[in-house]
Scaffold this active site. Structure first.
Site, PDB file in Angstrom:
ATOM      1  N   HIS A  38      -6.563 -52.117 -27.033  1.00  0.00           N
ATOM      2  CA  HIS A  38      -7.647 -52.416 -26.390  1.00  0.00           C
ATOM      3  C   HIS A  38      -8.248 -53.658 -26.603  1.00  0.00           C
ATOM      4  O   HIS A  38      -8.675 -54.563 -25.655  1.00  0.00           O
ATOM      5  CB  HIS A  38      -8.686 -51.507 -26.387  1.00  0.00           C
ATOM      6  N   GLY A  82      11.310 -46.586   0.725  1.00  0.00           N
ATOM      7  CA  GLY A  82      12.697 -47.015   0.752  1.00  0.00           C
ATOM      8  C   GLY A  82      13.376 -47.854  -0.345  1.00  0.00           C
ATOM      9  O   GLY A  82      14.683 -48.068  -0.274  1.00  0.00           O
ATOM     10  N   HIS A 119       3.205 -48.432 -21.138  1.00  0.00           N
ATOM     11  CA  HIS A 119       3.344 -48.753 -19.817  1.00  0.00           C
ATOM     12  C   HIS A 119       3.024 -50.179 -19.288  1.00  0.00           C
ATOM     13  O   HIS A 119       1.612 -50.304 -19.777  1.00  0.00           O
ATOM     14  CB  HIS A 119       2.715 -47.625 -18.763  1.00  0.00           C
TER      15      HIS A 119
END
Length: 293
Positions: A163, A276, A129
């Site tokens: 990392h 929204g 991600h």
């Protein structure tokens, strides 16, 4: 917002939105190349996205690029957007609770960012991600985001490489960034109701405003530029690893944890839906298939 309202930081907003689009293009091109080299005909499909303001007016949008059913990527999505308007009372209260200055008196905002998740075909190849964004209100601006590795079958050397790459990107800007943002990721990417992390961590930061916009923007670009060097070697190393039905079961169960996190815990998911933005774009990061106990 009127043109006068948006005039402050107009150049900075444009630069940030342009960068997120350029980073999207770079990542999509790299992942498309991987699929083509694997002999896959899968291609990214690009769909415009919109944010609808409470009064029904257009409040910006972006584009969602999704590749499905590839030989390497089972589902990979990357979205960019630039939206503006006024926060609803619930989102406004949440930001006020975080200490965002001036938000209680003036709920107007502008935000732009990039968000991606890759769910892999091979269970030995880790999911990943990335998200970076800029947020602006009439009283404040800041950057946020991060990246974390989500293998169902962890390899210590893969975790170390991921990392180390982000540590180097952080250290080039401040020796305090990596330890702070690594610890922040460990706390943020945690599933309280399961009592465990959703993966192997990475870095996470929010409300980044040192007072030097150019320096903070340079750091956010460095995070984006570190993503492909952090992740692509892991894809190359693992995508041909033989896997079993038990490995696939482990992958689907781990994806269940990922889905739980996104739906129950993740602040970005809640913000996107409450303000929204296009629901398909907000939920683009969900895995294609998952299982639960």
């Amino acid at each position: 917002m009127t043109a006068e309202d948006q005039a402050p930081f107009a150049a900075e907003k444009a630069a940030a939105a342009e960068w997120f689009g350029l980073l999207r293009d770079r990542i999509v091109a790299a992942f498309q190349k991987i699929e083509e080299e694997a002999g896959s005909s899968a291609r990214f499909e690009v769909t415009p996205t919109t944010r609808t303001a409470p009064d029904g007016s257009d409040a910006g949008g972006g584009a969602m690029s999704i590749l499905r059913g590839g030989r390497i990527f089972e589902k990979m999505g990357v979205a960019v957007s630039a939206v503006s308007g006024s926060l609803n009372p619930r989102a406004q209260a949440a930001m006020a609770a975080r200490g965002v200055p001036g938000i209680e008196a003036d709920p107007r905002f502008w935000a732009s960012g990039i968000s991606l998740v890759a769910h892999m075909q091979n269970p030995h190849c880790p999911a990943v991600h990335l998200n970076t964004r800029m947020f602006w209100t009439p009283a404040a601006w800041w950057f946020g985001g991060g990246s974390d590795l989500n293998p169902c079958l962890p390899y210590p050397e893969d975790t170390a490489h991921f990392h180390d790459t982000f540590r180097a990107a952080c250290d080039a800007h401040s020796p305090t960034y990596y330890p702070r943002f690594k610890a922040w990721a460990d706390e943020y990417f945690f599933i309280p109701h399961r009592g465990r992390a959703r993966g192997e961590g990475g870095i996470f930061f929010d409300d980044l405003n040192t007072g030097d916009w150019a320096a903070d923007f340079a750091f956010v670009r460095a995070v984006g530029e570190a993503f492909l060097p952090a992740f692509l070697p892991l894809v190359a190393r693992r995508h041909d690893t033989p896997w079993s039905a038990a490995d696939r079961d482990a992958q689907l169960a781990h994806r269940g944890l990922y889905a739980e996190y996104n739906l129950v815990v993740d602040r970005g998911t809640k913000f996107g839906l409450e303000t929204g933005h296009d629901a398909n774009a907000v939920l683009m990061t969900m895995p294609p298939v998952a299982t639960w106990p």
